[in-house]
Write an enzyme that holds these catalytic residues in place. Structure first.
Site, PDB file in Angstrom:
ATOM      1  CE1 TYR A 263       9.654  12.456  -6.295  1.00 50.62           C
ATOM      2  CE2 TYR A 263       8.930  12.598  -4.023  1.00 50.62           C
ATOM      3  CZ  TYR A 263       9.654  11.968  -5.008  1.00 50.62           C
ATOM      4  OH  TYR A 263      10.380  10.848  -4.699  1.00 50.62           O
TER       5      TYR A 263
ATOM      6  NE  ARG B 118       6.328  13.158  -0.999  1.00 51.51           N
ATOM      7  CZ  ARG B 118       5.188  13.704  -1.359  1.00 51.51           C
ATOM      8  NH1 ARG B 118       4.639  14.676  -0.626  1.00 51.51           N
ATOM      9  NH2 ARG B 118       4.565  13.300  -2.458  1.00 51.51           N
TER      10      ARG B 118
ATOM     11  CB  CYS C 230      21.562  29.534   1.698  1.00 47.33           C
ATOM     12  SG  CYS C 230      22.175  30.947   0.771  1.00 47.33           S
ATOM     13  CD  GLU C 231      18.693  25.542  -3.356  1.00 48.60           C
ATOM     14  OE1 GLU C 231      18.498  25.471  -4.573  1.00 48.60           O
ATOM     15  OE2 GLU C 231      19.812  25.399  -2.828  1.00 48.60           O
TER      16      GLU C 231
ATOM     17  N   PRO D 182       0.794  -1.239   0.000  1.00 49.35           N
ATOM     18  CG  PRO D 182      -0.872  -1.562   1.580  1.00 49.35           C
ATOM     19  CD  PRO D 182       0.431  -2.110   1.119  1.00 49.35           C
ATOM     20  N   GLY D 183       2.024   1.254   0.592  1.00 49.56           N
ATOM     21  CA  GLY D 183       2.870   2.443   0.573  1.00 49.56           C
ATOM     22  C   GLY D 183       2.520   3.446   1.660  1.00 49.56           C
TER      23      GLY D 183
END
Length: 488
Positions: free
Chosen positions: A362, A358, A389-390, A315-316
């Protein structure tokens, strides 16, 4: 749900009348507000969690994990029993793995999937029965296969012709007969993010349908391997049953062809079922998914006049995803114009892409709420960002938070039980947060958080004395104590 971060306000995001509600499909069932407006999870106040363990903090509701595990097992067992076969449900270790969680899901009757030596050792350290473990991966190292065969792992899902020969040699040398599944790319394309779709042709996993029969034939020639079934996985965060039905039809077609060479007791249909990350996500109930998949296999077997094999599934994230809430403290708030008569509040928190990759990886969408209080302020378009810092360091791309959100507020991001801790990093030399389990009004650390000392200890250029000196200031000691404090 996944999307690029382009429009200032995603089409699906609607301004609420007020921004205090904990949306039931997204938050753990135990999460609720108490008289002072703050939130409790598993009977534990988030204010107490902050005071004891600091922020950022992964919070995992044990009863929620157990309930989802039990529900998945019962759904697939019931669906299979209607057709006179059995079902085994595997917990995906890659979603979130610790010895405690392995014990929880094992208690509820689940087997466990692992895909590295490290994950295998965690499961074994938890006391998991090796016979109820499955080992995945497209490039399992020799030492990983050696260890798996040594401990008597239940099944290894072979992924290449090279691996078949490698595993056969190891099993033969050890005098073992290893049960294997053959992973197949069915060509069914899941409606999910490109990086989460795993059954299309141009990617690294498994054998093509056209090549699977030759792989099975080779396995059957090798006395140290036992072919027990096929495996397919079409992706992750999937809401629709249609893809599973089509994949089942193609799998059963191949299964029927392979029966001429001997019995095949098992068919692993994969999984990767979706959960709600926002109020508009609408995953199907696990019972409906189980019935749809198992009935599809039964129908395909009946059409071909072959016996139905036992079913396995994975099922994950549905087991652990909605059991998790990440707590952050707000540090700064700034308002940025993003269009005609439209502003966005940038709400900076003390975590970020190091504890939840995520969103950046994604384009995943999350929800957020102030959990330390309620507010009557008008909801304002907001973006929750981290301290890294992004510019891509985004935790929640678009949300409506109260317009009076302010430094010191405690923010909760739900549905972070899966793939947040697992993907966590030390980007910008940030220590990874602890994981705290809550249940029946009690909280306990199940994974210790890191300190800067831990990170310095790995740098061979830092002398031990220098490391101690670097963290000897009262300010640092106070930070370490408040962030990674008591574990009872």
């Amino acid at each position: 749900m996944s999307a690029s971060h382009s429009a200032p306000v995603p089409a699906w995001l609607l301004a609420p009348a007020e921004a205090n509600e904990l949306v039931a499909p997204v938050w753990p069932a135990s999460a609720h507000r108490v008289d002072d407006g703050s939130v409790e999870i598993g009977g534990v106040s988030v204010l107490d969690l902050r005071d004891r363990f600091g922020t950022p903090l992964y919070v995992l509701d044990e009863d929620e994990v157990r309930a989802h595990a039990r529900r998945a097992r019962e759904a697939f067992s019931s669906a299979a029993a209607r057709h006179g076969v059995s079902a085994r449900v595997y917990y995906a270790g890659k979603a979130f793995l610790s010895t405690e969680v392995v014990r929880w899901v094992a208690d509820e009757g689940l087997a466990v999937d692992v895909c590295t030596r490290g994950e295998l050792e965690v499961a074994l350290a938890a006391g998991a029965d090796p016979a109820r473990l499955g080992f995945h991966g497209n490039n399992k190292r020799v030492d990983e296969l050696e260890r798996a065969v040594e401990v008597g792992i239940g099944t290894i899902i072979v992924d290449s012709a090279i691996e078949i020969e490698r595993l056969a040699a190891i099993s033969d040398r050890r005098g073992a007969v290893q049960s294997v599944l053959v992973r197949v790319r069915t060509g069914v394309h899941a409606e999910t993010h490109e990086f989460l779709a795993t059954a299309h042709e141009d990617q690294k996993f498994g054998f093509p349908l056209a090549g699977a029969a030759a792989a099975v034939a080779r396995i059957r020639e090798l006395p140290s391997l036992r072919f027990v079934g096929l495996h397919a996985h079409i992706g992750s965060q999937i809401f629709d049953v249609a893809g599973f039905r089509e994949s089942a039809a193609r799998l059963v077609d191949l299964h029927a062809e392979l029966l001429a060479g001997g019995d095949i007791p098992l068919l692993n249909v994969g999984g990767g079922f979706g959960i709600s990350y926002t109020s508009v996500d609408a995953p199907r109930p696990i019972e409906e998914i189980a019935d749809g998949i198992v009935d599809a296999v039964a129908d395909e077997c009946a059409v071909r006049g072959i016996p139905m094999p036992d079913i396995a599934c994975e099922p994950g994230r549905v087991i652990v995803g909605q059991a998790g809430v990440t707590l952050y403290e707000v540090g700064t708030v700034k308002t940025v114009p993003v269009g005609d008569d439209l502003d966005r509040a940038y709400v900076s928190v003390d975590g970020g892409m190091s504890d939840n990759a995520r969103t950046a990886l994604y384009g995943a969408h999350y929800s957020a709420r102030i959990v330390s209080r309620t507010s009557d302020a008008t909801p304002a378009l907001s973006r929750v960002v981290g301290h890294h810092c992004e510019s891509g360091d985004i935790v929640v791309d678009a949300e409506y938070l109260p317009g009076d959100v302010t430094p010191g507020d405690l923010l909760g991001v739900p549905a972070t039980g899966a793939y947040c801790f697992s993907l966590a990093s030390n980007y910008n030399y940030t220590p990874r947060p602890p994981v705290v389990a809550v249940r029946d009004g009690r909280a306990r650390v199940i994974v210790r958080g890191e300190t800067v000392d831990d990170l310095l200890a790995r740098d061979v250029g830092v002398a031990a004395s220098d490391s101690r000196d670097a963290t000897a200031s009262p300010a640092f000691r106070g930070l370490a104590a408040s962030t990674y404090g008591d574990t009872e």
